[in-house]
Design an enzyme around this catalytic site. Structure first.
Site, PDB file in Angstrom:
ATOM      1  N   ALA A 127       0.825  -1.216   0.000  1.00  0.00           N
ATOM      2  CA  ALA A 127       0.000   0.000   0.000  1.00  0.00           C
ATOM      3  C   ALA A 127       0.861   1.269   0.000  1.00  0.00           C
ATOM      4  O   ALA A 127       2.001   1.245   0.464  1.00  0.00           O
ATOM      5  CB  ALA A 127      -0.919   0.001   1.219  1.00  0.00           C
ATOM      6  N   LYS A 170       1.980  -5.283   3.281  1.00  0.00           N
ATOM      7  CA  LYS A 170       3.017  -4.330   3.695  1.00  0.00           C
ATOM      8  C   LYS A 170       2.485  -2.909   3.510  1.00  0.00           C
ATOM      9  O   LYS A 170       2.217  -2.490   2.394  1.00  0.00           O
ATOM     10  CB  LYS A 170       4.283  -4.484   2.838  1.00  0.00           C
ATOM     11  CG  LYS A 170       5.422  -3.595   3.357  1.00  0.00           C
ATOM     12  CD  LYS A 170       6.600  -3.492   2.396  1.00  0.00           C
ATOM     13  CE  LYS A 170       6.467  -2.363   1.429  1.00  0.00           C
ATOM     14  NZ  LYS A 170       6.409  -1.010   2.017  1.00  0.00           N
ATOM     15  N   ALA A 208       6.955   3.566 -11.730  1.00  0.00           N
ATOM     16  CA  ALA A 208       8.238   2.840 -11.738  1.00  0.00           C
ATOM     17  C   ALA A 208       8.147   1.593 -10.853  1.00  0.00           C
ATOM     18  O   ALA A 208       8.700   0.540 -11.193  1.00  0.00           O
ATOM     19  CB  ALA A 208       9.351   3.757 -11.246  1.00  0.00           C
ATOM     20  N   GLU A 238      -2.327  -0.265  -9.305  1.00  0.00           N
ATOM     21  CA  GLU A 238      -3.022   1.023  -9.318  1.00  0.00           C
ATOM     22  C   GLU A 238      -1.939   2.081  -9.236  1.00  0.00           C
ATOM     23  O   GLU A 238      -1.314   2.254  -8.189  1.00  0.00           O
ATOM     24  CB  GLU A 238      -3.979   1.123  -8.120  1.00  0.00           C
ATOM     25  CG  GLU A 238      -4.875   2.327  -8.231  1.00  0.00           C
ATOM     26  CD  GLU A 238      -5.434   2.776  -6.891  1.00  0.00           C
ATOM     27  OE1 GLU A 238      -5.028   2.253  -5.840  1.00  0.00           O
ATOM     28  OE2 GLU A 238      -6.267   3.685  -6.911  1.00  0.00           O
ATOM     29  N   CYS A 249      -4.460   9.998  -6.912  1.00  0.00           N
ATOM     30  CA  CYS A 249      -4.262   9.681  -8.338  1.00  0.00           C
ATOM     31  C   CYS A 249      -5.471  10.073  -9.173  1.00  0.00           C
ATOM     32  O   CYS A 249      -5.412  10.030 -10.397  1.00  0.00           O
ATOM     33  CB  CYS A 249      -3.894   8.210  -8.528  1.00  0.00           C
ATOM     34  SG  CYS A 249      -5.084   7.080  -7.841  1.00  0.00           S
ATOM     35  N   GLU A 254       2.534  13.832 -13.224  1.00  0.00           N
ATOM     36  CA  GLU A 254       1.759  13.867 -11.983  1.00  0.00           C
ATOM     37  C   GLU A 254       2.553  14.604 -10.904  1.00  0.00           C
ATOM     38  O   GLU A 254       3.691  14.242 -10.615  1.00  0.00           O
ATOM     39  CB  GLU A 254       1.483  12.429 -11.541  1.00  0.00           C
ATOM     40  CG  GLU A 254       0.567  12.327 -10.350  1.00  0.00           C
ATOM     41  CD  GLU A 254       0.304  10.873  -9.948  1.00  0.00           C
ATOM     42  OE1 GLU A 254       1.243  10.063  -9.984  1.00  0.00           O
ATOM     43  OE2 GLU A 254      -0.840  10.569  -9.585  1.00  0.00           O
TER      44      GLU A 254
END
Ligand code: NAD
Length: 393
Positions: A146, A172, A227, A246, A280, A378
């Site tokens: 997460a 995690k 990445a 995601e 996002c 972004e």
């Protein structure tokens, strides 16, 4: 405050490098948490493997019952969860308590219901003499990773569907925001059978990397940077895992001359800046038609300049600071590079907040063109660009 990882039914501290957990509002250290060793990650995976044998054989009704209990327990303790999330992420307490916690509880309840009404392809004799059908079986152990922008919500989005489907999980949290996950560890251990959920702490390049490459992990679910998503795909290809990614976003808003300007301004003020833009789906890239452009920039800048973000009385804040100094500096560098362009004007904000902590002023970058970095990459901060257009094409 809960500080220990969950491995099977054991609570234990990591034995490796310590990570500072910071309060983004002040920059002060909340506590230091050591990350998991290889042996501890292996133990978590082994516990998930052992638990899978019986958990995967439970009925949807049974699993639905567990998920509903988890939802009820979170709801009962929602105030404490919200306070912890607010402390670790810098979120205004009202946003954590009134926006996020109800949505988190609802996510658990949603999957409790969804698993009892699964759709499937109709069975039939597609080859003469043979009946074919598709059944949905659990995959195995899911490695869930997460990010820091919505820690408890991302945990719900990752755990609830995986568990509903009969899988077991090694989770995690982000190394920057593990506190609500550690509180969840206690809650989950009270409700679920041993090993169904295991929680390990640590950085991406160490603990995350071990998890996504682990031969016993059948699926990886991750929310984060593009990445990082690419690294997960490489690891998944090597060991043939399923993936759920995601990653980043750059949501456009297209405003024509005949738009309801007040509604547009209100919408962008809310959804371009919510969670300090660390989202996002932030409405961060505005295209305004020639005839409405000037008025939109003026009205939006004036509206954005009223966003409350660093009031000592947190209950009045609409947004908080960024998650870290690194993220604040990254956002500042995007705005600085944009401001150097002759055609760009920063019409409000543009600087780091003057207070302690990782605040950045809510910012409007006007006059940006389609090729500018601020329009294409972004930012993940409270920064919205406005670009003028004359033709729809
Ligand atoms: P990140 O991808 O580095 O971290 C997200 C999670 O992945 C963390 O738990 C991290 O420990 C883990 N991770 C990192 N490298 C890993 C690796 N090699 N193997 C396994 N796990 C790994 O993202 P970040 O540094 O937290 O944020 C950077 C950017 O990511 C942001 O600026 C934003 O653009 C994007 N982001 C998107 C979302 C989203 O909701 N889509 C959320 C957070 C960040």
């Amino acid at each position: 405050m809960d500080t220990e990882m969950l491995i099977g039914s054991r609570f234990e501290a990591g034995t490796e490098t310590e990570e500072k957990i910071l309060n983004p509002k002040t920059g002060a250290t909340i506590l230091d948490l050591p990350e998991a060793s290889h042996a501890q990650i292996d133990a978590a995976v082994d516990a998930a493997e052992k638990a899978f044998v019986s958990w995967s054989m439970t009925t949807p009704a049974e699993r639905s019952g567990y998920l509903l209990k988890i939802a009820d327990a979170i709801e009962k303790d929602a105030g404490a969860f919200a306070a912890l999330e607010s402390l670790n992420c810098g979120k205004p307490i009202n946003a954590a308590r009134n926006d996020e916690l109800p949505a988190i509880v609802d996510c658990w309840r949603f999957f409790a219901g969804a698993i009892r009404s699964m759709q499937a392809t109709v069975a039939g004799e597609y080859l003469p003499g043979f009946t074919s059908m598709i059944r949905r079986d659990p995959i195995g152990i899911v490695g869930s990773i997460a990010p820091w922008n919505y820690p408890l919500m991302m945990m719900a989005w990752k755990l609830a569907p995986a568990l509903a489907g009969g899988n077991t999980v090694v989770f995690k949290p982000s190394e920057q925001t593990p506190l609500t996950a550690l509180k969840m560890a206690k809650l989950l251990a009270d409700i679920l059978p041993e090993g169904v959920v295991n929680i390990v702490l640590g950085r991406g390049e160490t603990v995350g990397n071990t998890l996504i490459n682990h031969p016993k992990v059948s699926m990886v679910s991750i929310t984060g940077d593009i990445a990082t998503g690419k690294k997960v795909l490489v690891a998944a290809a090597r060991t043939v895992k399923r993936t759920h990614l995601e990653l980043g976003g750059k949501a456009p808003v297209i405003v024509y001359d005949d738009a309801d300007l007040a509604a547009v301004v209100q919408g962008i003020r809310a959804f371009g800046y919510y969670n300090a833009g660390q989202d996002c789906t932030a409405a961060c890239r505005i295209y305004a038609e020639d005839g409405i452009y000037e008025k939109l920039v003026a009205d939006l800048s004036s509206a954005v300049s009223t966003i409350r973000y660093n009031d000592p009385d947190d209950t009045t804040n609409e947004i908080g600071p960024l998650i870290s100094k690194r993220q604040r500096d990254r956002v500042a560098s995007f705005v600085e590079r944009a401001a150097e362009l002759k055609h760009v004007e920063i019409t409000t904000g543009g600087r780091a907040g003057s207070d302690e902590g990782y605040f950045f002023q809510p910012t409007v970058v006007a006059g940006a063109t389609q090729d500018d970095e601020i329009v294409r990459r972004e930012v993940f901060g409270p920064v919205v660009s406005v670009t003028r257009f004359t033709e729809t094409e």
